[in-house]
Design a protein around this motif. Structure first.
Motif, mmCIF file in Angstrom:
data_model
loop_
_atom_site.group_PDB
_atom_site.id
_atom_site.type_symbol
_atom_site.label_atom_id
_atom_site.label_comp_id
_atom_site.label_asym_id
_atom_site.label_seq_id
_atom_site.Cartn_x
_atom_site.Cartn_y
_atom_site.Cartn_z
ATOM 1 N N LYS A 275 -4.471 -28.089 17.452
ATOM 2 C CA LYS A 275 -5.652 -27.428 17.001
ATOM 3 C C LYS A 275 -5.998 -26.122 17.801
ATOM 4 C CE LYS A 275 -9.519 -28.295 14.499
ATOM 5 N NZ LYS A 275 -9.411 -28.529 13.068
ATOM 6 N N PRO A 397 -18.589 -27.286 18.999
ATOM 7 C CA PRO A 397 -17.553 -28.046 19.644
ATOM 8 C C PRO A 397 -17.331 -29.448 19.417
ATOM 9 C CG PRO A 397 -18.763 -26.924 21.182
ATOM 10 C CD PRO A 397 -19.673 -26.420 20.024
ATOM 11 N N ASP A 398 -18.616 -29.914 19.073
ATOM 12 C CA ASP A 398 -18.791 -31.350 18.977
ATOM 13 C C ASP A 398 -18.429 -31.878 17.834
ATOM 14 O OD1 ASP A 398 -21.240 -30.099 18.247
ATOM 15 O OD2 ASP A 398 -22.163 -32.098 18.751
ATOM 16 N N GLU A 400 -16.568 -33.168 14.304
ATOM 17 C CA GLU A 400 -15.247 -33.907 13.918
ATOM 18 C C GLU A 400 -14.380 -32.821 13.653
ATOM 19 O OE1 GLU A 400 -13.269 -37.157 11.065
ATOM 20 O OE2 GLU A 400 -14.644 -35.442 10.304
ATOM 21 N N ARG A 403 -12.445 -30.762 16.522
ATOM 22 C CA ARG A 403 -11.575 -31.311 17.357
ATOM 23 C C ARG A 403 -10.231 -32.071 16.702
ATOM 24 N NH1 ARG A 403 -14.770 -31.017 21.554
ATOM 25 N NH2 ARG A 403 -13.149 -32.276 22.912
ATOM 26 N N GLU A 404 -10.391 -32.453 15.626
ATOM 27 C CA GLU A 404 -9.236 -33.260 14.904
ATOM 28 C C GLU A 404 -8.398 -32.201 14.128
ATOM 29 O OE1 GLU A 404 -8.587 -36.316 15.594
ATOM 30 O OE2 GLU A 404 -10.427 -36.347 16.757
ATOM 31 N N ASP A 428 -11.087 -27.032 25.504
ATOM 32 C CA ASP A 428 -12.023 -28.333 25.030
ATOM 33 C C ASP A 428 -11.098 -29.023 24.106
ATOM 34 O OD1 ASP A 428 -13.962 -30.348 25.152
ATOM 35 O OD2 ASP A 428 -15.443 -29.121 24.070
ATOM 36 N N SER A 429 -10.232 -29.599 24.256
ATOM 37 C CA SER A 429 -9.404 -30.095 23.010
ATOM 38 C C SER A 429 -8.172 -31.100 23.666
ATOM 39 C CB SER A 429 -8.761 -28.870 22.177
ATOM 40 O OG SER A 429 -7.727 -29.945 21.380
ATOM 41 N N ARG A 430 -8.040 -32.006 23.073
ATOM 42 C CA ARG A 430 -6.989 -32.944 23.639
ATOM 43 C C ARG A 430 -5.632 -32.515 23.440
ATOM 44 N NH1 ARG A 430 -5.424 -37.221 19.256
ATOM 45 N NH2 ARG A 430 -6.513 -36.863 17.857
#
Length: 501
Positions: A275, A397-398, A400, A403-404, A428-430
């Motif tokens: 992302k 940022p919250d 979906e 983040r996906e 701020d991301s996995r």
């Protein structure tokens, strides 16, 4: 190019496509054979919805046969003990053959995955050929080491092939991704069993025929088309596979790590989801160039790119002007017939994937995202796999969609006031595959590069690279590296020898 010539060229490609023949069986131990079960699965042209071919559906029994062939030839040494010069010659011949059949290979890619023929010809095939040539030339450039021990000993460290390498490749760049796995593995002397994505098996099966013509010994390359839960899982769990390389989703990457732990602790290298943040600061040196590059970074290849710049983080001072330039650039990516040489955006891989992309956008709109362009599927050529360039503003940022991984032509715009805020938002991301920073201040650029949690950081560029530069991610974007000499880490062991003098 005039409209008449463009139309003729499109018709020529369509006529050539109608005559194109495909390899449809598995390639095991130097032969094209049906699957052990006799089952087949259909592969479709996503741009038309028409069936292209029925391909052998391999299962665990077929994987066993392929791994046995690969292990047998490895132990015989037909390839594993061949001199670097011999391996160089075969891989160079293979690159020459791939180059000579570039048009048919490019057409196969376009038909199987829906990407524009202009991209298959100008990007995919040249990249695949260069990858093969690069590793063919690298074979005899990787030296071992003599360790600094005392005078009474001689200690050496050298790279040795692991044995059987399994590769599971994605559908967005089927041939290019296959070459980034195959080329270093073969160059190092391994045998390979590779599973193409079930959506895009045709180019790799055609490539297997070229490998045979180039003189690669039987069993060194095996291609097992099939589904992930059958052939892919069997490769992950196989006790005689010593290394596995995968490009695809993070969820499947985690599954391969589990398979390795449940079987023989094989080496696993993963290039997974992304992302990627594309940060444009107020002092960007060339807004127009940055806007064009940012559009290409998300809309090229229909946005089906792991390191696409899908999160556009704009500093407030240049936001309005930048978006104006970006939307103008996005218009160049109007979806169209992939066989038209002027089309810059083709079809997504399937109607199902298009529906998933559309679902992400619909949910984002319900959460407050504001579409600036696109945001609705586009029907074309009787297919429901076309989706237009889409830009969504007012992304928080919250959400979906922030983040996906969407894996489609959807750009999320986020606004910040400072460079520090941009870095916090980017991190701020996995995922941690890549990031870009546009600024004329080198001090700012390097401070941000140090702080960004990504395997690649571009400065005043995006989605740039070369075979000499390692590619891979941090966090849930994976582990290990493709490309460069570092790819040998995935497919070799370090072997130490201690000699008492």
């Amino acid at each position: 190019m005039t409209s008449t010539n463009r139309e003729t060229s499109r018709i020529d490609w369509a006529e050539r496509a109608a005559r194109l023949e495909f390899e449809c069986d598995a390639f095991i131990d130097g032969r094209f054979i049906a699957s052990s079960s006799g089952q087949r699965f259909a592969t479709y042209n996503p741009a038309t919805g028409k069936r292209l071919a029925d391909v052998a559906r391999c299962n665990g029994e077929d994987v066993d046969a392929a791994v046995a062939a690969a292990q047998g030839v490895f132990r015989r040494g037909d390839w594993s003990r061949a001199s670097p010069a011999e391996r160089n010659n075969v891989l160079t011949r293979l690159a020459d053959l791939l180059q000579s059949e570039a048009e048919d290979m490019a057409l196969t890619e376009t038909l199987d995955v829906g990407k524009p023929i202009r991209d298959s010809l100008s990007v995919d095939l040249p990249s695949a050929v260069r990858c093969l040539r690069w590793y063919a030339e690298a074979i005899d450039k990787v030296y071992g080491e003599v360790a600094p021990t005392g005078m009474e000993t001689l200690a050496t460290v050298r790279r040795v092939p692991v044995g059987v390498v399994a590769s599971v490749v994605p559908w967005n760049f089927p041939l290019v991704m296959a070459m980034t796995k195959l080329a270093p593995a073969l160059a190092a002397g391994n045998s390979v069993v590779i599973k193409p994505a079930e959506q895009s098996p045709l180019s790799l099966l055609r490539f297997a025929r070229l490998a045979q013509r180039a003189g690669l010994p039987d069993g060194v390359l095996n291609v097992v088309p099939g589904f992930g839960e059958e052939a892919g899982q069997a490769l992950g769990l196989h006790p005689d596979v010593q290394a596995l390389s995968f490009t695809g989703s993070t969820a499947v990457g985690k599954a391969f790590l589990r398979y390795a732990g449940e079987s023989n602790m094989k080496k696993v290298s993963l290039e997974c989801g992304g992302k990627s943040a594309n940060i444009v600061l107020d002092d960007c040196p060339d807004l127009e160039a940055a806007a064009r590059a940012s559009a290409a970074a998300i809309f090229f290849n229909q946005g089906e790119i792991c390191n696409a710049g899908s999160r556009l983080i704009l500093q407030r001072g240049i936001k309005a002007r930048f978006l104006e330039l970006l939307l103008d650039a996005a218009l160049e990516f109007t979806p169209g017939d992939p066989l038209d040489p002027e089309t810059r955006m083709g079809a997504l891989i399937s109607p199902e994937h298009c529906h998933a992309v559309s679902g992400f956008v619909a949910r984002a709109r319900r959460q407050g995202a504001r579409p600036l362009i696109g945001a609705e599927p586009t029907a074309a050529a009787g297919s429901e796999a076309f989706y237009p360039p889409t830009v969504l503003d007012d992304i928080s940022p919250d959400m979906e969609i922030a983040r996906e991984e969407v894996f489609g032509p959807v750009l999320c715009v986020m606004t910040v006031d400072t460079a520090e805020e941009a870095v916090r938002l980017a991190n701020d991301s996995r995922y941690g595959l890549a990031a870009a920073v546009w600024t004329r201040d080198l001090s700012t650029a390097f401070r941000m590069e140090q702080a960004l949690e990504a395997g690649t950081v571009w400065i005043n560029a995006i989605r740039a690279g070369d075979m000499s530069i390692p590619f891979g991610g941090m966090k849930e974007s994976g582990l290990g590296r493709d490309k460069s000499l570092h790819a040998f880490d995935n497919v070799t062991h370090l072997k130490s020898t201690w000699v008492a003098l």
